[in-house]
Write an enzyme that holds these catalytic residues in place. Sequence first.
Site, PDB file in Angstrom:
ATOM      1  CD  GLU A 167      -2.934  -1.277   0.253  1.00  0.00           C
ATOM      2  OE1 GLU A 167      -2.943  -0.432  -0.656  1.00  0.00           O
ATOM      3  OE2 GLU A 167      -3.748  -2.206   0.315  1.00  0.00           O
ATOM      4  CG  HIS A 182      -4.432   0.429   5.526  1.00  0.00           C
ATOM      5  ND1 HIS A 182      -5.796   0.606   5.393  1.00  0.00           N
ATOM      6  CD2 HIS A 182      -4.173  -0.814   5.050  1.00  0.00           C
ATOM      7  CE1 HIS A 182      -6.326  -0.480   4.847  1.00  0.00           C
ATOM      8  NE2 HIS A 182      -5.363  -1.367   4.639  1.00  0.00           N
ATOM      9  CG  HIS A 201      -7.608  -4.607   7.691  1.00  0.00           C
ATOM     10  ND1 HIS A 201      -7.014  -5.777   7.234  1.00  0.00           N
ATOM     11  CD2 HIS A 201      -7.235  -3.648   6.813  1.00  0.00           C
ATOM     12  CE1 HIS A 201      -6.304  -5.527   6.137  1.00  0.00           C
ATOM     13  NE2 HIS A 201      -6.410  -4.238   5.865  1.00  0.00           N
ATOM     14  CD  GLU A 219     -13.847  10.959  22.363  1.00  0.00           C
ATOM     15  OE1 GLU A 219     -13.800   9.735  22.472  1.00  0.00           O
ATOM     16  OE2 GLU A 219     -12.916  11.704  22.684  1.00  0.00           O
ATOM     17  CG  HIS A 231      -9.402  -3.035   2.593  1.00  0.00           C
ATOM     18  ND1 HIS A 231      -8.706  -3.486   1.496  1.00  0.00           N
ATOM     19  CD2 HIS A 231      -8.466  -2.924   3.579  1.00  0.00           C
ATOM     20  CE1 HIS A 231      -7.429  -3.655   1.798  1.00  0.00           C
ATOM     21  NE2 HIS A 231      -7.268  -3.314   3.063  1.00  0.00           N
TER      22      HIS A 231
HETATM   23  P1  13P Z   1       0.797  -5.427   3.153  1.00  0.00           P
HETATM   24  O1  13P Z   1       1.129  -6.697   3.866  1.00  0.00           O
HETATM   25  O2  13P Z   1       1.380  -5.356   1.776  1.00  0.00           O
HETATM   26  O3  13P Z   1       1.155  -4.222   4.000  1.00  0.00           O
HETATM   27  O4  13P Z   1      -0.776  -5.387   2.923  1.00  0.00           O
HETATM   28  C1  13P Z   1      -1.668  -5.467   3.996  1.00  0.00           C
HETATM   29  C2  13P Z   1      -2.931  -4.748   3.742  1.00  0.00           C
HETATM   30  O5  13P Z   1      -3.594  -4.329   4.665  1.00  0.00           O
HETATM   31  C3  13P Z   1      -3.376  -4.512   2.351  1.00  0.00           C
HETATM   32  O6  13P Z   1      -4.376  -3.545   2.293  1.00  0.00           O
HETATM   33 ZN    ZN Z   2      -5.523  -3.404   4.183  1.00  0.00          ZN
END
Ligand code: 13P
Ligand code: ZN
Length: 271
Positions: free
Chosen positions: A116, A139, A141, A169, A210
């Site tokens: 990413e 980033h 999840h 908040e 995602h």
């Molecule tokens: P990477 O292992 O390449 O960082 O990918 C993980 C991920 O969250 C892809 O969106």
């Molecule tokens: Zn991801």
Amino acid sequence: MKNIFEAKFLTDFTSTLANMYRLGWDERNGGNLSVMLEEEEVKEYLDINNVLRTIPMGFYAPSLVGKIFIVTGTGKYFKNAQGDPETNVGIFKVAKDGETAELLWGYKDGGKFTSELPAHLMSHIERLKVNPNNRVIMHTHPINILSMTFVHSLDEREFTRTLWRTITECMVVFPDGVGVLPWMICGTNEIGIATAEKMQKFRVVVWAHHGLYGAGNDLDEAFGLIETVEKAAEIYLKIKPFEIQSWITDPQLKEIAKRFDVTYPEGWVED
Ligand code: 13P
Ligand code: ZN
């Protein structure tokens, strides 16, 4: 030269990864993290002219030439980063050509930066334009925000309003709201461009089905921002099955914004 394993920029980075894992945000290799470092602090630990190897980035980032980043490795598990940072994390400088990473440390097993990287570096570029103090792109999840993208409209205004109205908040922590992207293939320049475009306006960008991206001046700020968004999503999912007796109202949202002196996008709170 000081011992890099004791560098605060590295220990803060890996302890943040450990916290993200602990909260269940980052299964397997899910998620990735990047921080732009100051050359002066890196120089205390590394010879910044000693390039271990070069790695093509696959896109052109002229405004980042000479900038140094610490970034998680692709395929690497957050849970392992603290125990073995040199394999799971890397530090590189963007080369003069603007499209090559010059590895200074890490990715010890021959690995490379996250898939990413386009979304990270393109987001850094856009956030720096609106806030020169931005240093972090995160980033991850998280379960609730991800679940919310299945059951809620992906309209940015509606999505944001739902989050704002669950915890007082929220309006204070993300008055700018959250950007939302529809499902897209991850790890591409296209999703990087789309994410960075949203980052011109928002510090949080949700990727439907995602996860999400968050930006901040430091690790705590980006982490706290995502933590707050995630908790609001959790509350929304908890109350959704029931008949809701009271929400935070629009006049109350306005009152919060006034009290904390924050500005929200025009028209996102109703008169
Ligand atoms: P990477 O292992 O390449 O960082 O990918 C993980 C991920 O969250 C892809 O969106
Ligand atoms: Zn991801």
